[in-house]
Every structure is written in structure tokens, then in C-alpha cells.
Design a protein around this motif. Structure first.
Motif, mmCIF file in Angstrom:
data_model
loop_
_atom_site.group_PDB
_atom_site.id
_atom_site.type_symbol
_atom_site.label_atom_id
_atom_site.label_comp_id
_atom_site.label_asym_id
_atom_site.label_seq_id
_atom_site.Cartn_x
_atom_site.Cartn_y
_atom_site.Cartn_z
ATOM 1 N N GLU A 13 -16.942 -23.873 5.913
ATOM 2 C CA GLU A 13 -17.424 -23.768 7.364
ATOM 3 C C GLU A 13 -15.965 -22.934 8.165
ATOM 4 O OE1 GLU A 13 -20.534 -27.278 8.256
ATOM 5 O OE2 GLU A 13 -18.637 -27.851 8.054
ATOM 6 N N GLN A 14 -14.956 -23.469 7.885
ATOM 7 C CA GLN A 14 -14.044 -22.882 8.635
ATOM 8 C C GLN A 14 -13.632 -21.472 8.396
ATOM 9 O OE1 GLN A 14 -12.434 -25.326 10.694
ATOM 10 N NE2 GLN A 14 -13.979 -26.439 9.776
ATOM 11 N N GLY A 65 -16.065 -19.463 7.876
ATOM 12 C CA GLY A 65 -17.017 -18.853 8.163
ATOM 13 C C GLY A 65 -18.067 -18.237 6.912
ATOM 14 N N PHE A 83 -16.687 -28.453 4.043
ATOM 15 C CA PHE A 83 -15.568 -28.316 5.186
ATOM 16 C C PHE A 83 -14.977 -26.966 5.270
ATOM 17 C CE2 PHE A 83 -11.655 -28.945 7.249
ATOM 18 C CZ PHE A 83 -11.838 -29.582 8.143
#
Lengths: 575, 345
Positions: A122-123, A125, A119
Motif C-alpha cells: 500500500e505504501q 502504491g 502494508f
């Protein structure tokens, strides 16, 4: 034999607090006062102190949650890896500081383990290939590779804690801040997490800041110990051995307490160091007299009896064919791995869980025929999550709720709160209390009903050493008054101090049942630090001191005096 | 074709859910309502096995309770209709007056509509992989999606919290006696929910949620205006459809789709700018094609009928009770909402 070498002392600090004073909104007293504190890159620092001393607040300064999220009045400056936290939001600081909260469940935002680990990446990048590689790495690092595809809802408390640590590590932060990461773990789980943290610190140079009450678990892993006092000042700091050599006996783990009493030099931080000191003593003939055997088992009619009880959740069997009797005045400690069925057993007695087969008898009556509210006239149940017990606006109303629904003898609310060190919190909302205070507030809400059977599920979670010893005193008093106590816990030191009987549960069955000296002595995982040194039936520092013909350890008395001064009462029986 | 445990792609589920939500949203004709409810419950029955289904089952029970309340409420308060089945004294506030079969039937139809919508939500809750769904959304909408997913996860958590609170109260001698004792449950439930929300928000902050993108990727004001216009057009379009202004509604919805697409696509980050990435690539295979294709066809049939023959969905039991219209092609089309049940291995 020495303290762990500090990371890279002398380098510019990676964490710097400059005269930080912080007060929460609508709070007159600051939680932190004039904190000047530095951490070198690669250090492993443990913060400790009494409940409500500001440990969590200090940790939250490391990623800017204080003050960006919590508001309040913030004076001074905190710099982490060159970032002034007043100018950067917590989300921007996530690259710098990984954070693990006290309650791992609350921080999960996805439903699967590997998604949870990904998670944060992903935030930020992180490229997918790198992401997958890092997920694999942290899974291996924390020993949770088998959990990769599991639903988080199906994990045990210990597994969830390790997933939370792994999720923070996946971002490869420069600093890892952890708020009581081992509080919900059994000894194995705690050691696995701490070993992983030490490996990260040693091999990768990760700076680790960890708030913890249970010094016996973490002190040997730390380069430095920072001790906060109740007013939110730094009371002392330095190498763990130096800080603990001069610390209040109340906060000392058993091994260090014994070392202080026997004037061992240097003060042992690990069992290995303690064993060396004990061998030196033995070489000069300084050996304690043998420990007395366990007192004879209680006799008489059982107040609680489980007869061939099996129980589970859906298709999963948690307890199998359990036979157990508890008599008035007994304190039975239930021990076993996370998920071994301790909580289910307590819930069966409280009438909150029905057995799949067998019978649970309370004062001879089958609980299957009783409503839980009727069972509660005899029992008091403190669940693992104390917040579930709170309904009222104030602690006074909370206790009044129990009294209103209780028939027969009850305890005085103010005396109950005072005995648990909560006299000051009578008019406060229970949900505004610190973690340790909440645990005690929930206990007060149960004890005020004067139960004859007390069911406690991990009651020392988040509780500081002084309060833990006060709880031990309270439990001993209740036991003397004839209350039967069932205590589910991982805390072997507490069990050694208060239990009259220990029941080990493994794979849903009773694998050992007997006096604490008989069950804990020589156990590879449940032996106390003192037992690991001296063997025999020795479990606590007081056992050894008695063996040397010396007085009891002064720590307990100093704690009682300290608590009494705080709450302006003298300790006395609650009923 | 596919391993048994693999869930369907969220996009397929969302198309299905959209198609299944149309009848209960646009009218009270009992035939499409019942057909939809049967199809949705069929899909729920096939896909809701296991822990995820168990978590959402209490919501269905709650919907049944609300449905029963809605029937009773409508019967007691809507004193309209030609078929009087009983009479309460006029002097009684609100409930006094004639009780009609018309009101009872309208209440029942509303209850079916509520149950259908909740069953669609429960099916989505039990089957949808939100982490995959979040990754499928355009980058601009990621914060909104995460917030939505957290809010969604609160439904089952709230039922767990409710159980915990009831148990804790009983363990302290309190004996709840039904609805009239709901009061002591509500406050701790709300307080606990708020507390959990705060901790979750903190955790999201601490884990880089919503970290700003590079300067080049920040939305310009005209892009924001496009998105806002799209949302306004969508809401107005839905309102028009609800009022029976089908042509205007369809036009506005088409405009909303175009505007939102333009706003979202033009807001893509520039090359080299920081972009959120995906851990897992979505899987789109034959089952997804079947479910989304069939559902899209059902949706198309419904929209066409809404424009050409709104009576297929509509029914008014007031002021006189009449037989509702039966549209066989519509009912046949709604049967295809069982497609997800058919592709489950």
C-alpha cells in the motif's frame, strides 16, 4: 553432493561493500571494520560469527538502516542493486531490500495477517488487484494460508516469524535480508521457512542474505558462507564446505565436527552426505562400539512435582492432566512444537500461572498458597523474552536487584558474569547489549540468586555456538551441584549434550518421558544429526568418538580456553 | 444483513465517539454525564467480548483508579464551598483547611467525565479496525494516521509489558506492595516502551512507510498554509467553545472544516503520480448508516443546545451547592448513543 551452485557468479554484484567501517554513536570500537564484500545476483549467502561480531549491523547496511537510522560514523560505500545506500533512505530502498528483523513481533504495524502483508505494498502504491494476488502467493509460499484472517496477537512465535517473512516477500524485493529468522522456530517451522527461502532463491533468483548462529539448519541451503570475527572483520568466506573445513572447531555444527574428526572427505553439509560417508566407513568395517545406555533415572524425593495439572489461557486449555516429577541434579528438557505448552509449564512452577486443576508442589509445598516472590527463593526463572528481566541502569545493579530480594545462599556477581562471558559488561546498560549478550545477562541475573530449581525458556536463542557450549558446561556444573533444571527448548543438539531426561509434550500432554537416548533416538523430528546417521543411542559427536575409542571432540576445550582468554578468567564453579 | 463477526466501519464509530465525547468535554452537569456514561458502558458491554475487549479492560480499571484519585485530590485540595463536611488542621500543607461536599461532588463529576472518555477510547480500541481506518484517511494524512495507529496499539502493549515486568520482578524475589512500589515499574516500562518505539520506527522505515510521492504530488506551500490555518482555527474554535463563546467557536470550527477540506482536496496527487493504494475496500451497509446517522443527529442536538442553552451541559457546585439543570430532550438524545449496541447482531 556438492555445495549449491552460486547464483550467477561473474555477473556484476547486486551487493557491494567497499571498505566499509562503521561505528555506532558513542562507541569507540567499530562494529564493522574494512569490509569488502560482494554478493552476486541470485546468491544465497549466510553470515555467521560470534555474538556482537556485527552480523546484524552488516545486514542493516543492506537497506540503509545503517547508517541512516542508527547514526554513527560510516566510512566506505555500500551499493545494493545499483543504489548507493548513502544517497537513498531505507524507505526508498524497501523496493530493493526486504528486511526481516530478529524479533518479528516488533515489526508488525497492523493487527491482522493479510493487512500486515499488504502494508508495504500500500505504501508503494501497488494496484489492489496485484496486491491481492501477491498476498495469496506469499500466503501459499510460506504455508500460512490458514492464517489469512487471524489476529496477529493470536499467532504462535513460529507463525509470527513466517508472517514477517511473507510481509517482506510481498514487496517482491531483489534482495531479502533476514536476521536470525529461525531462532524462535521449532525444527518443523525452521525447515518450512528455509525450504521456502530456497524455493524463492532457486525459482525466482531472489538474492538472500541471512544472519544465523544455527549453522546446522542453514549451511546446506547456502551458496556461500561469510564468517565475521569478534572485531567486525570478515574472517573468511567462500563455499560453506571450504570455510568450515578451516574454521575454528568452536563454531562447527555437530555433523561437521564429526566429519572433521573422522577426516571425512568431502566434509558433509547434510545428513544425506554424512550418511554416504558413514556407509563408506561401514563398508571397511569402521563402526563405533555401541553407545552406552542412558544412566539410571534419578531417585529420591522430588523438588518439583506436578500432579494432574491442567492449565490454559482463558477458554483455551494448553496443558492437560500433566504428571511430572523433577529431582535435584536432574536436567529435564521440555520439548514440543511451538505452542505445545512448554512455557506454560515453566510458568506454573514459577508461580506466575495458576493451574485450572491439579497441584504444583515445590519442595512439598503447594505453590497455589505461595506468592511468586516466595517461590523465587527456591526457583530462578529465565523467560523467553530476556529484556523483561531488566530494570536497572547497569548489569551490576541488575544483579544487585536479585541479591537484595534473595534470602539464603547467593553467588558472587562478578564470578557469575565472568562464567557467562560478560565480565566486560559489568557497568553497561543491559539493554545496550547484543541479542546473545542480553540472553546471558538475563541468565546471570537469575543464576546470581543461586536457585535450587532453574527454569529456562529457550535460553540459547541468539546465542552463538561457543557460548552455547559454555552454557552447556555451566548447566552441567549446576546439575552436579544438585540444582534441578527444567529447560524448554527446540535445540536438540543442546538437549543431547546436557539433558538427563527428556519430556516430549504434544497437545498439552506428556507423550514421552525418559533418558535422552531413549526419547531422541529414532525420532523423526527430534533426533540429532548424529543419531540420524548412526541410529542406536548415538546422539553427539563425542558418543561416536568414544565408540571409536578416541578422545572427546576438541571443540569444547578450545571454546572454554577461548572464552577464558576473552574474559581473563579461568572457568570455575560459580559457587 | 451482515455476518456476525464483521466490525462496523471506522467512520461510523468515529461519529459515535465524537458525539459521546461532547458531554464530558464541555461541562460537568451530572445528568448528561451519567446518561453518556451509561450509554457508552452499554455499547462497551455489547461490543467488548473476546480478546480485543480483554486487552482494553485494564485501561478501564486504570481509569477507575485515576477517578478515585481525582475525587480524593479534589476533596483534599479544593477548600471551597458552602457545605463543610470535615476540617483538617490549617497548618498541614496543601490539604489543611475545610473539606467540602462541593469539592467532593466536583471530584466525583470529574471522575465520571474521565471514565466516560476512557470508556469511549476503550470501546474504539476494542472495536475499531485501525488498518481500515488508516486506509480511509486522505492520502496526505496517511503518515500521521500510521503513527497514530502505532501509538494507539501501544496502550494494550504497555499493559502487557507492565504484567511482564511485574512477573519478572516477582520471579526474582521482589514483592510489590501497591502504589508506593510503582517506582521500580516506571523506569523499565519507559525504557521498554522507548526501545519498542525505536524498533517499530525502524520496521516502518524498512517497509516503505512514508516513501515520497512523485514530484507532482508534493504539497505546495499554499496547501501547507491552508492545512496549518485549518488546524489553528480548529484549536481556537475548541478553545472558544470551552470558554462558552459558542457562536465564535461554531464559526471557527466551520472555517476549520472548510480550510482543511480545501487543503486536503487540493493536495491530491496528479494523474499518473504514485499514490498509496488500499488492500481492502471499506464496507458501508445499513448498520453503518444507522450508527452514523443517529450519532450525527445526537451531535447536532448537542451543538444546537451548546449554542442556545449551554446550561444544559454546565454545572458549578461552587460556591454553593445547587440542583443541576435537567434538559429532557438532551437526555433523550443521549440515549440514542446506544445505537451501536442495537445494531450488533
Amino acid at each position: 553432493m556438492t555445495d549449491r551452485a552460486p547464483g550467477v557468479a561473474g555477473d556484476p554484484p547486486i551487493i557491494a561493500f567497499e571498505s566499509v567501517t562503521y561505528a555506532y554513536p558513542e562507541s569507540a570500537a567499530p562494529a564493522l571494520r574494512e569490509i569488502d564484500w560482494r554478493v552476486a545476483p541470485g546468491e544465497f549467502v549466510t553470515i555467521t560469527g560470534p555474538s556482537g561480531s556485527g552480523k546484524s549491523t552488516l545486514l542493516r547496511c543492506l537497506n540503509g538502516l545503517t547508517p541512516h537510522f542508527s547514526g554513527g560514523t560510516f566510512d566506505g560505500a555500500v551499493t545494493v542493486a545499483g543504489h548507493d545506500t548513502r544517497r537513498y533512505t531505507p524507505r526508498a530502498l524497501a523496493r530493493v531490500t526486504g528486511f526481516v528483523f530478529q524479533d518479528p513481533e516488533a515489526q508488525f504495524v497492523t493487527s491482522r495477517v493479510d493487512d500486515e502483508l499488504a502494508f508495504g505494498m500500500e505504501q508503494l502504491g501497488v494496484p489492489p488487484l496485484t496486491m491481492r494476488k501477491r498476498v495469496e502467493e506469499v500466503l501459499d509460499l510460506l504455508g500460512i494460508a490458514a492464517l489469512r484472517d487471524r489476529e496477529i496477537a493470536t499467532l504462535s512465535g513460529g507463525e509470527r516469524q513466517r508472517v514477517a517473512v511473507a510481509a517482506a516477500l510481498a514487496l517482491q524485493p531483489e534482495i531479502l535480508a533476514l536476521d536470525e529468522p529461525t531462532s524462535q522456530l521449532d525444527p518443523w517451522g525452521a525447515e518450512e521457512v528455509l525450504a521456502a527461502l530456497t524455493r524463492l532463491n532457486d525459482d525466482l533468483g531472489l538474492t538472500i542474505v541471512l544472519a544465523e548462529h544455527r549453522l546446522e539448519r542453514v549451511v546446506s541451503h547456502a551458496d556461500r558462507l561469510t564468517l565475521l570475527d569478534r572485531a567486525g572483520h570478515i574472517a573468511s568466506e567462500g563455499r560453506p564446505r571450504d570455510v568450515l573445513a578451516g574454521a575454528d572447531p568452536a563454531i562447527l555444527p555437530a555433523l561437521l565436527a564429526l566429519g572433521r574428526q573422522l577426516d571425512w572427505q568431502p566434509l558433509p553439509l547434510t545428513v544425506k552426505e554424512g550418511r554416504a560417508a558413514q556407509r563408506r566407513d561401514a563398508a571397511v568395517g569402521r563402526l563405533p562400539a555401541p553407545a552406552p545406555p542412558d544412566p539410571p533415572a534419578a531417585t529420591g524425593p522430588a523438588i518439583v512435582a506436578l500432579q494432574r495439572v491442567s492449565a490454559g489461557w482463558g477458554q483455551r486449555k494448553v496443558l492437560r492432566e500433566i504428571d511430572l516429577e523433577v529431582r535435584p541434579g536432574e536436567l529435564v528438557a521440555l520439548m514440543g512444537r511451538n505452542g505445545s505448552g512448554k512455557t506454560t509449564l515453566l510458568r506454573l512452577v514459577a508461580g506466575l500461572h495458576r493451574p485450572a486443576s491439579g497441584r504444583v508442589l515445590l519442595e512439598g509445598a503447594d505453590t497455589a498458597r505461595l506468592h511468586p516472590a516466595d517461590i523465587a527463593q527456591t526457583t530462578g526463572y529465565l523467560p523467553q523474552n530476556p529484556s523483561a528481566l531488566f530494570f536497572a541502569e547497569t548489569l551490576r545493579d541488575e544483579l544487585a536487584f536479585t541479591l537484595k530480594h534473595k534470602r539464603g545462599a547467593v553467588a558472587d556477581p562478578e564470578v557469575t558474569l565472568a562464567a557467562l562471558g560478560l565480565a566486560h559488561a559489568l557497568e553497561r546498560n543491559p539493554r545496550d547489549l547484543s541479542g546473545g549478550e542480553r540472553e546471558r545477562a538475563a541468565l546471570a541475573a537469575v543464576l546470581v540468586g543461586a536457585p535450587r530449581v532453574l527454569l529456562l525458556d529457550e535460553p540459547t536463542r541468539g546465542m552463538d555456538a561457543a557460548r552455547k557450549r559454555a552454557l552447556a558446561t555451566t548447566l552441567a556444573q549446576l546439575r552436579e551441584e544438585g540444582v534441578a533444571i527444567l529447560l524448554a527448548t527446540h535445540d536438540v543438539e543442546l538437549v543431547a549434550e546436557v539433558a538427563t531426561r527428556v519430556v516430549l509434550i504434544g497437545d498439552g500432554r506428556v507423550v514421552a518421558d525418559g533418558g535422552p537416548r531413549a526419547v531422541l533416538s529414532g525420532s523423526l523430528t527430534f533426533a540429532t544429526a548424529i543419531n540420524k546417521l548412526y541410529g542406536g543411542g548415538f546422539l553427539t559427536p563425542d558418543d561416536i568418538l568414544a565408540g571409536f575409542g578416541r578422545d572427546r571432540w576438541a571443540g569444547s576445550d578450545s571454546i572454554r580456553a577461548d572464552l577464558a582468554r576473552d574474559d581473563r578468567i579461568t572457568p570455575h564453579r560459580m559457587r | 444483513m451482515r455476518e456476525p463477526s464483521r466490525p462496523l466501519d471506522p467512520r461510523a464509530w468515529l461519529v459515535w465517539a465524537t458525539a459521546a465525547s461532547v458531554p464530558p468535554l464541555v461541562g460537568r452537569n451530572p445528568w448528561p454525564l451519567l446518561a453518556t456514561l451509561c450509554a457508552v458502558l452499554g455499547v462497551w458491554g455489547v461490543w467488548s467480548a473476546g480478546a480485543a475487549g480483554a486487552r482494553w479492560r485494564p485501561l478501564l480499571r486504570l481509569a477507575l483508579l485515576f477517578g478515585a484519585v481525582s475525587v480524593l485530590f479534589n476533596l483534599l485540595t479544593a477548600h471551597v464551598g458552602d457545605l463543610v463536611i470535615a476540617e483538617l488542621p490549617e497548618g498541614w500543607p496543601i490539604v489543611g483547611g475545610p473539606l467540602t461536599l462541593n469539592a467532593l461532588i466536583y471530584g466525583l463529576l470529574s471522575a465520571i467525565a474521565i471514565l466516560s472518555l476512557v470508556a469511549v477510547s476503550a470501546t474504539l480500541g476494542a472495536t475499531l479496525d485501525w488498518s481500515v481506518a488508516i486506509r480511509l484517511l486522505p492520502e496526505r494524512m496517511a503518515p500521521l494516521a500510521v503513527a497514530g495507529s502505532v501509538a494507539w496499539s501501544y496502550l494494550p502493549r504497555t499493559t502487557v509489558a507492565l504484567t511482564e515486568i511485574r512477573e519478572a520482578q516477582m520471579a526474582r524475589g521482589y514483592r510489590p506492595r501497591g502504589l508506593r512500589d510503582a517506582g521500580p515499574l516506571v523506569m523499565p516500562l519507559l525504557a521498554g516502551g522507548l526501545e519498542r518505539a525505536m524498533i517499530t520506527a525502524e520496521a516502518l522505515e524498512a517497509r516503505a512507510f512514508g516513501v515520497p510521492l512523485s514530484a507532482e504530488a508534493r504539497p505546495r506551500s499554499w496547501q501547507a498554509a491552508l492545512l496549518l490555518a485549518g488546524i489553528v482555527a480548529a484549536l481556537t474554535g475548541i478553545f472558544c467553545v470551552a470558554l462558552g463563546q459558542m457562536l465564535a467557536g461554531a464559526a471557527l470550527l466551520a472555517l476549520a472544516l472548510a480550510t482543511l477540506a480545501a487543503g486536503l482536496l487540493s493536495g491530491r496527487p496528479a494523474k499518473g503520480a504514485l499514490r498509496r493504494t488500499r488492500y481492502r475496500d471499506p464496507v458501508w451497509e445499513r448498520p453503518e448508516w444507522i450508527v452514523s446517522g443517529v450519532s450525527a443527529a445526537v451531535l447536532a442536538v448537542q451543538i444546537t443546545l451548546l449554542v442556545l442553552d449551554p446550561a444544559a451541559f454546565r454545572y458549578e457546585p461552587y460556591p454553593s451547592l445547587t440542583a443541576p439543570a435537567i434538559d429532557l430532550p438532551l437526555l433523550a438524545a443521549l440515549g440514542f448513543l446506544l445505537a451501536p449496541a442495537a445494531v450488533r447482531p
